[in-house]
Design a protein around this motif. Structure first.
Motif, mmCIF file in Angstrom:
data_model
loop_
_atom_site.group_PDB
_atom_site.id
_atom_site.type_symbol
_atom_site.label_atom_id
_atom_site.label_comp_id
_atom_site.label_asym_id
_atom_site.label_seq_id
_atom_site.Cartn_x
_atom_site.Cartn_y
_atom_site.Cartn_z
ATOM 1 N N ALA A 11 30.587 38.009 37.935
ATOM 2 C CA ALA A 11 30.983 37.055 36.830
ATOM 3 C C ALA A 11 29.723 35.905 36.584
ATOM 4 C CB ALA A 11 32.200 36.401 37.086
ATOM 5 N N ILE B 223 39.891 44.655 32.336
ATOM 6 C CA ILE B 223 39.093 44.886 33.288
ATOM 7 C C ILE B 223 39.060 46.344 33.750
ATOM 8 C CG2 ILE B 223 38.095 44.473 35.335
ATOM 9 C CD1 ILE B 223 37.196 42.397 33.674
ATOM 10 N N CYS C 53 37.748 39.456 40.153
ATOM 11 C CA CYS C 53 36.525 40.311 39.843
ATOM 12 C C CYS C 53 36.115 40.665 41.036
ATOM 13 C CB CYS C 53 35.465 38.991 39.365
ATOM 14 S SG CYS C 53 35.764 38.705 37.744
#
Length: 335
Positions: A161, A315, A154
């Motif tokens: 997150a 993602i 991330c």
């Protein structure tokens, strides 16, 4: 999906109205259906005629109809007497105009359709869909590295997150684990939410046990991280009145199961596999394209290397779709 033309009553349906598009627009149809009975769903259709265009159903948000009088449609799912709809349609590329109409699903069910408003959003003023990356089941044990790996991915993509901690391993947290989470919290890369003490189904236990599940995690997290948890997500996404009341009584004011739409997961749970799968995720994500805020739920504790690779692809897909990644706290602060 096909509609059997014998099941549609085209009673009281007006002729098609024509809509001209100002550019490559997303179109929002806003209206109210007053029903004679709240008991039956699919009380009406929003029907479209896109002439000779070859329609991508997933991108457009409509379904092909097996009916000579309409070409494409959207179900209008209803549960109440007054049903408010904001239906988003993305016309096919190159489409300059199309026709639409609302078709009641039988005389006895629809009392009135009113307040039709049509809004066109160009690519410049269209609001971006918001996504909360909901990471479940953080434990401070041998599985911790699976979660730190997700956080690092991330960070690489520069997205936040929202991570649910299970409290009964907090007291065993190592110095490295504590410092890692503190640094991520300090840089606003993550937020932590309450995911119970022992991850049991809270809807199956008495209220005093729910109290223990809630308070023990609150106390343990406060002791280690000097922060109060304010967000709650139930194990197995299951809540009842007791769970909600206990959570609220301890200032867990935001509850995933009641404050946000049903979650979407990239994980393909065939044969207990539980690994993310890009193709399955795209289908689920596109199916829920009308959601302004979505929670994408993952469980890294069960992943292997293949799962992380698929997660990266998921993602990247959302970034390509110009998704606005956010957190519960960010949404709460802007409302």
């Amino acid at each position: 999906m096909l509609i059997n033309k014998n099941n549609i009553q085209l009673t009281h349906s007006s002729d098609y109205e024509e809509l001209s598009l100002k550019d490559e627009s997303e179109v929002i149809f806003s209206f109210i259906i007053e029903a004679s009975s709240p008991q039956k769903a699919k009380q009406a259709l929003l029907a479209f005629d896109f002439d000779s265009f070859n329609i991508d159903e997933k991108k457009t948000g409509v379904y092909r109809a097996d009916n000579p009088k309409i070409s494409y449609f959207r179900y209008l799912e209803t549960e109440k007497y007054l049903n408010i709809f904001d239906i988003r349609i993305t016309p096919p590329r190159g489409c300059k105009k199309f026709k639409y109409k609302i078709i009641p699903w039988g005389n006895e069910l629809v009392k009135e359709i009113r307040q039709l408003k049509i809004t066109q959003l160009s690519s410049n003023d269209r609001p971006k869909r918001k996504v909360i990356l909901k990471v479940d089941d953080l434990r401070f044990d041998e599985s911790f590295s699976k979660f730190s790996r997700v956080i690092e991915i991330c960070n690489e993509f520069k997205i936040p997150a929202s991570i649910g901690v299970i409290g009964n391993t907090l007291e065993n947290a190592s110095k490295y684990q504590i410092e890692f989470i503190k640094n991520q919290l300090g840089e606003n890369n993550i937020e932590i939410w309450h995911h119970s003490w022992s991850h049991k189904d809270l809807t199956l236990i008495p209220r005093y046990e729910i109290e223990n599940e809630v308070t023990k995690t609150l106390d343990a997290f406060k002791k280690i991280f000097d922060q109060n948890l304010t967000i709650f997500g139930a194990p197995f996404n299951k809540v009842n009145d007791n769970v909600i009341e206990v959570a609220k009584s301890h200032n867990l004011d935001i509850i995933f199961e009641t404050d946000f739409p049903r979650n979407i997961t990239p994980e393909l749970n065939k044969n207990g596999d539980g690994q993310p799968n890009l193709l399955a995720f795209i289908e689920r994500f596109e199916r829920t394209k009308d959601q302004e805020i979505s929670q994408v739920q993952i469980h890294p504790g069960r992943w292997d290397d293949r799962g992380y690779n698929e997660f990266r692809s998921c993602i990247a897909y959302m970034i390509g779709a110009e998704i606005n990644f956010t957190t519960v706290n960010n949404i709460n602060q802007t409302e």
